[in-house]
Design a protein around this motif. Sequence first.
Motif, PDB file in Angstrom:
ATOM      1  N   HIS A 159      -9.314  -1.702   0.222  1.00  0.00           N
ATOM      2  CA  HIS A 159      -8.298  -1.019   1.029  1.00  0.00           C
ATOM      3  C   HIS A 159      -7.849   0.291   0.358  1.00  0.00           C
ATOM      4  N   VAL A 160      -7.724   0.274  -0.949  1.00  0.00           N
ATOM      5  CA  VAL A 160      -7.343   1.489  -1.682  1.00  0.00           C
ATOM      6  C   VAL A 160      -8.414   2.572  -1.496  1.00  0.00           C
ATOM      7  N   ILE A 161      -9.664   2.173  -1.564  1.00  0.00           N
ATOM      8  CA  ILE A 161     -10.746   3.139  -1.355  1.00  0.00           C
ATOM      9  C   ILE A 161     -10.691   3.701   0.062  1.00  0.00           C
ATOM     10  N   ILE A 162     -10.524   2.835   1.043  1.00  0.00           N
ATOM     11  CA  ILE A 162     -10.519   3.265   2.452  1.00  0.00           C
ATOM     12  C   ILE A 162      -9.270   4.069   2.787  1.00  0.00           C
ATOM     13  N   GLN A 163      -8.097   3.575   2.392  1.00  0.00           N
ATOM     14  CA  GLN A 163      -6.832   4.205   2.771  1.00  0.00           C
ATOM     15  C   GLN A 163      -6.472   5.420   1.916  1.00  0.00           C
ATOM     16  N   LYS A 164      -6.738   5.322   0.627  1.00  0.00           N
ATOM     17  CA  LYS A 164      -6.294   6.366  -0.301  1.00  0.00           C
ATOM     18  C   LYS A 164      -7.428   7.255  -0.805  1.00  0.00           C
ATOM     19  N   GLY A 165      -8.669   6.826  -0.575  1.00  0.00           N
ATOM     20  CA  GLY A 165      -9.799   7.611  -1.043  1.00  0.00           C
ATOM     21  C   GLY A 165      -9.929   7.657  -2.554  1.00  0.00           C
ATOM     22  N   ARG A 166      -9.477   6.612  -3.218  1.00  0.00           N
ATOM     23  CA  ARG A 166      -9.572   6.565  -4.679  1.00  0.00           C
ATOM     24  C   ARG A 166      -9.907   5.163  -5.150  1.00  0.00           C
ATOM     25  N   THR A 167     -10.410   5.089  -6.359  1.00  0.00           N
ATOM     26  CA  THR A 167     -10.745   3.780  -6.920  1.00  0.00           C
ATOM     27  C   THR A 167      -9.622   3.312  -7.831  1.00  0.00           C
ATOM     28  N   CYS A 168      -9.632   2.031  -8.068  1.00  0.00           N
ATOM     29  CA  CYS A 168      -8.656   1.423  -8.973  1.00  0.00           C
ATOM     30  C   CYS A 168      -9.441   0.761 -10.092  1.00  0.00           C
ATOM     31  N   HIS A 169      -9.200   1.185 -11.317  1.00  0.00           N
ATOM     32  CA  HIS A 169      -9.817   0.524 -12.455  1.00  0.00           C
ATOM     33  C   HIS A 169      -9.178  -0.855 -12.602  1.00  0.00           C
ATOM     34  N   SER A 170      -9.946  -1.808 -13.086  1.00  0.00           N
ATOM     35  CA  SER A 170      -9.457  -3.179 -13.198  1.00  0.00           C
ATOM     36  C   SER A 170      -9.738  -3.719 -14.591  1.00  0.00           C
ATOM     37  N   VAL A 171      -8.854  -4.584 -15.052  1.00  0.00           N
ATOM     38  CA  VAL A 171      -9.033  -5.242 -16.340  1.00  0.00           C
ATOM     39  C   VAL A 171      -9.560  -6.649 -16.072  1.00  0.00           C
ATOM     40  N   ALA A 172     -10.644  -7.006 -16.762  1.00  0.00           N
ATOM     41  CA  ALA A 172     -11.230  -8.338 -16.622  1.00  0.00           C
ATOM     42  C   ALA A 172     -11.386  -8.975 -17.994  1.00  0.00           C
ATOM     43  N   MET A 189       0.818  -1.203   0.000  1.00  0.00           N
ATOM     44  CA  MET A 189       0.000   0.000   0.000  1.00  0.00           C
ATOM     45  C   MET A 189       0.851   1.252   0.000  1.00  0.00           C
ATOM     46  N   GLU A 190       2.027   1.177   0.598  1.00  0.00           N
ATOM     47  CA  GLU A 190       2.871   2.375   0.660  1.00  0.00           C
ATOM     48  C   GLU A 190       3.362   2.802  -0.720  1.00  0.00           C
ATOM     49  N   LYS A 191       3.320   1.913  -1.696  1.00  0.00           N
ATOM     50  CA  LYS A 191       3.745   2.243  -3.063  1.00  0.00           C
ATOM     51  C   LYS A 191       2.626   2.853  -3.898  1.00  0.00           C
ATOM     52  N   ILE A 192       1.404   2.730  -3.446  1.00  0.00           N
ATOM     53  CA  ILE A 192       0.262   3.265  -4.199  1.00  0.00           C
ATOM     54  C   ILE A 192       0.244   4.783  -4.041  1.00  0.00           C
ATOM     55  N   PRO A 193       0.319   5.514  -5.146  1.00  0.00           N
ATOM     56  CA  PRO A 193       0.329   6.977  -5.031  1.00  0.00           C
ATOM     57  C   PRO A 193      -1.030   7.521  -4.573  1.00  0.00           C
ATOM     58  N   ASN A 194      -0.984   8.635  -3.848  1.00  0.00           N
ATOM     59  CA  ASN A 194      -2.218   9.270  -3.390  1.00  0.00           C
ATOM     60  C   ASN A 194      -2.988   9.889  -4.546  1.00  0.00           C
ATOM     61  N   ARG A 195      -2.288  10.217  -5.616  1.00  0.00           N
ATOM     62  CA  ARG A 195      -2.937  10.711  -6.832  1.00  0.00           C
ATOM     63  C   ARG A 195      -2.033  10.384  -8.008  1.00  0.00           C
ATOM     64  N   GLY A 196      -2.622  10.430  -9.168  1.00  0.00           N
ATOM     65  CA  GLY A 196      -1.872  10.106 -10.372  1.00  0.00           C
ATOM     66  C   GLY A 196      -1.941   8.622 -10.694  1.00  0.00           C
ATOM     67  N   PRO A 197      -1.526   8.279 -11.912  1.00  0.00           N
ATOM     68  CA  PRO A 197      -1.661   6.906 -12.392  1.00  0.00           C
ATOM     69  C   PRO A 197      -0.570   5.971 -11.878  1.00  0.00           C
ATOM     70  N   ALA A 198      -0.905   4.703 -11.853  1.00  0.00           N
ATOM     71  CA  ALA A 198       0.047   3.623 -11.583  1.00  0.00           C
ATOM     72  C   ALA A 198      -0.591   2.332 -12.080  1.00  0.00           C
ATOM     73  N   LEU A 199       0.251   1.392 -12.449  1.00  0.00           N
ATOM     74  CA  LEU A 199      -0.208   0.098 -12.943  1.00  0.00           C
ATOM     75  C   LEU A 199       0.099  -0.958 -11.883  1.00  0.00           C
ATOM     76  N   ILE A 200      -0.930  -1.603 -11.371  1.00  0.00           N
ATOM     77  CA  ILE A 200      -0.763  -2.662 -10.377  1.00  0.00           C
ATOM     78  C   ILE A 200      -0.867  -3.987 -11.125  1.00  0.00           C
ATOM     79  N   VAL A 201       0.179  -4.792 -11.068  1.00  0.00           N
ATOM     80  CA  VAL A 201       0.214  -6.080 -11.749  1.00  0.00           C
ATOM     81  C   VAL A 201       0.180  -7.158 -10.672  1.00  0.00           C
ATOM     82  N   TYR A 202      -0.862  -8.000 -10.727  1.00  0.00           N
ATOM     83  CA  TYR A 202      -1.033  -8.987  -9.666  1.00  0.00           C
ATOM     84  C   TYR A 202      -1.194 -10.401 -10.208  1.00  0.00           C
ATOM     85  N   TYR A 203      -0.892 -11.355  -9.340  1.00  0.00           N
ATOM     86  CA  TYR A 203      -1.060 -12.778  -9.627  1.00  0.00           C
ATOM     87  C   TYR A 203      -2.532 -13.121  -9.440  1.00  0.00           C
ATOM     88  N   HIS A 204      -3.112 -13.841 -10.397  1.00  0.00           N
ATOM     89  CA  HIS A 204      -4.537 -14.178 -10.357  1.00  0.00           C
ATOM     90  C   HIS A 204      -4.720 -15.551  -9.729  1.00  0.00           C
TER      91      HIS A 204
END
Length: 137
Positions: free
Chosen positions: A29-42, A1-16
């Motif tokens: 957690h991103v919504i609660i801690q950072k107050g922002r949403t994360c778009h997701s690819v499905a 979580m400490e790597k997630i910027p408070n604003r601006g773009p970032a690409l989160i690459v995760y194991y499925h």
Amino acid sequence: MEKIPNRGPALIVYYHGAIPIDYYYFLAHVIIQKGRTCHSVADHFLFKIPGFKLLLEVFSVIHGPQEECVRALRNGHLLGISPGGVREAMFSDETYRLFWGKRKGFAQVAIDCQVPIIPMFTQNLREGFRSLGTLSK
């Protein structure tokens, strides 16, 4: 979580994992801690399930062509992607083998947008839910 910027773009690459419950908790957690949403690819098949497309849109889920990923990042959003996707979820095992194959578009998206890439991995995720097994080579 400490790597997630408070604003601006970032690409989160995760194991499925078989059930990516870790990613769902991460999104909350991103919504609660950072107050922002994360778009997701499905995977595109999810958008064909009757009545499901609206739910995916509400949760900022996209089907992931590179152009759409670039647009999300250039608009300043966080973007989560699992290059292994459903194949990784179904056929990886306790060795956490990656099933990226030739799926390297996420790297090109990051290069095109010049955004940080934040890898995400949850230890013991596969042990929580067993899946079908491995693919033969």
